[in-house]
Design a protein around this motif. Structure first.
Motif, PDB file in Angstrom:
ATOM      1  N   VAL A   1       0.389  -3.454   3.115  1.00 42.34           N
ATOM      2  CA  VAL A   1      -0.266  -3.603   3.917  1.00 42.34           C
ATOM      3  C   VAL A   1      -0.282  -5.322   4.362  1.00 42.34           C
ATOM      4  O   VAL A   1      -0.599  -5.447   4.765  1.00 42.34           O
ATOM      5  CB  VAL A   1      -1.618  -3.422   3.940  1.00 42.34           C
ATOM      6  CG1 VAL A   1      -2.947  -3.834   4.538  1.00 42.34           C
ATOM      7  CG2 VAL A   1      -1.576  -1.232   4.030  1.00 42.34           C
TER       8      VAL A   1
ATOM      9  N   LEU B   1      -0.082  -0.137  -1.606  1.00 40.76           N
ATOM     10  CA  LEU B   1       0.001   0.091  -0.206  1.00 40.76           C
ATOM     11  C   LEU B   1      -0.800  -1.087   0.214  1.00 40.76           C
ATOM     12  O   LEU B   1      -0.391  -1.482   1.151  1.00 40.76           O
ATOM     13  CB  LEU B   1      -0.818   1.298  -0.360  1.00 40.76           C
ATOM     14  CG  LEU B   1       0.123   2.417  -0.108  1.00 40.76           C
ATOM     15  CD1 LEU B   1      -1.007   4.109   0.493  1.00 40.76           C
ATOM     16  CD2 LEU B   1       0.797   2.660   1.227  1.00 40.76           C
TER      17      LEU B   1
ATOM     18  N   ARG C   1       3.948   0.123  12.908  1.00 38.82           N
ATOM     19  CA  ARG C   1       3.867  -0.117  11.662  1.00 38.82           C
ATOM     20  C   ARG C   1       2.874   0.155  10.706  1.00 38.82           C
ATOM     21  O   ARG C   1       2.006   0.543   9.921  1.00 38.82           O
ATOM     22  CB  ARG C   1       4.564  -0.914  11.072  1.00 38.82           C
ATOM     23  CG  ARG C   1       5.458  -0.782   9.814  1.00 38.82           C
ATOM     24  CD  ARG C   1       6.600  -1.083   8.514  1.00 38.82           C
ATOM     25  NE  ARG C   1       6.978  -2.061   9.573  1.00 38.82           N
ATOM     26  CZ  ARG C   1       7.860  -2.707  10.673  1.00 38.82           C
ATOM     27  NH1 ARG C   1       8.693  -1.082  11.278  1.00 38.82           N
ATOM     28  NH2 ARG C   1       7.916  -3.796  11.527  1.00 38.82           N
TER      29      ARG C   1
ATOM     30  N   LYS D   1      -1.163   6.539   5.336  1.00 40.27           N
ATOM     31  CA  LYS D   1      -1.405   5.914   4.193  1.00 40.27           C
ATOM     32  C   LYS D   1      -2.873   5.387   3.689  1.00 40.27           C
ATOM     33  O   LYS D   1      -2.602   6.270   2.020  1.00 40.27           O
ATOM     34  CB  LYS D   1       0.325   5.315   4.473  1.00 40.27           C
ATOM     35  CG  LYS D   1       1.010   5.884   4.696  1.00 40.27           C
ATOM     36  CD  LYS D   1       2.652   5.265   4.436  1.00 40.27           C
ATOM     37  CE  LYS D   1       3.855   5.807   5.199  1.00 40.27           C
ATOM     38  NZ  LYS D   1       4.746   5.084   5.294  1.00 40.27           N
TER      39      LYS D   1
ATOM     40  N   GLU E   1       2.642  -6.627   5.443  1.00 39.51           N
ATOM     41  CA  GLU E   1       2.684  -6.246   7.323  1.00 39.51           C
ATOM     42  C   GLU E   1       1.335  -6.699   8.096  1.00 39.51           C
ATOM     43  O   GLU E   1       1.597  -7.188   9.038  1.00 39.51           O
ATOM     44  CB  GLU E   1       2.597  -3.987   7.600  1.00 39.51           C
ATOM     45  CG  GLU E   1       3.405  -3.974   6.434  1.00 39.51           C
ATOM     46  CD  GLU E   1       2.710  -2.002   6.937  1.00 39.51           C
ATOM     47  OE1 GLU E   1       1.978  -1.395   7.587  1.00 39.51           O
ATOM     48  OE2 GLU E   1       4.219  -1.763   6.427  1.00 39.51           O
TER      49      GLU E   1
ATOM     50  N   THR F   1       0.225   2.418   9.016  1.00 37.58           N
ATOM     51  CA  THR F   1       0.121   2.653   7.843  1.00 37.58           C
ATOM     52  C   THR F   1      -1.307   2.372   6.688  1.00 37.58           C
ATOM     53  O   THR F   1      -1.470   2.828   5.535  1.00 37.58           O
ATOM     54  CB  THR F   1       1.316   1.142   6.278  1.00 37.58           C
ATOM     55  OG1 THR F   1       2.952   0.990   7.346  1.00 37.58           O
ATOM     56  CG2 THR F   1       1.137   0.702   5.375  1.00 37.58           C
TER      57      THR F   1
END
Length: 159
Positions: free
Chosen positions: A18, A14, A64, A72, A21, A68
């Motif tokens: 991230v 993640l 998104r 998440k 993103e 995330t």
């Protein structure tokens, strides 16, 4: 404090996602808001596919990244920190208390804004402009929250 290998792997994954993103959102934000987004531009979205794609990319990437990080990364980070996870607002409140987010309330405003951008822009260009400009203003806040969580993960040696 050590974490289970499964949790550590998820945090590492993640963290990588991230970071990517965040960079994609910054790039799209810069392209869409090189100038001020106007009512005239919003009215021309159907006739300007390049602009429509930039708007769609911004909305998608904003949503998104928020999903995330909030849905998440935050819950798994709270678990790794030994905190109980619960409903999203409770997790956000806990993150604020831990210094991972500046404001849980602000995060909820961003979440509602994302929903507005996704569901209402087709019908009302004025709502679109307001939502996009608000989203643009929140980009630094969204990225700062992501960065704080990643910094906590790295500080603990989990990434």
């Amino acid at each position: 404090m050590t974490v289970e290998p499964k949790i550590a792997l998820r945090l590492q994954f993640l963290t990588r996602v991230v970071r990517k993103e965040c960079q994609h959102l910054v790039t799209t934000d810069q392209r869409l808001f090189a100038g001020m987004f106007t009512l005239k531009q919003a009215a021309q979205l159907e006739a300007d596919p390049d602009l429509a794609e930039r708007v769609e990319a911004f909305v998608g990437r904003f949503g998104r990244l928020q999903d995330t990080v909030g849905d998440k990364l935050l819950p798994i980070l709270l678990t790794a920190l030994g905190e109980k996870t619960s409903a999203a607002i409770d997790n956000l409140d806990r993150a604020e208390r831990l210094g991972l987010l500046k404001s849980a309330d602000e995060w909820m405003v961003m979440r509602n804004l994302r929903n507005q951008m996704i569901h209402e822009y087709v019908e009302d260009p004025a709502i679109l402009i307001n939502a996009l400009q608000s989203g643009h203003a929140f980009v630094p806040t969204l990225i700062a929250g992501a960065d704080r969580m990643i910094a906590e993960i790295e500080l603990r040696g989990w990434a």
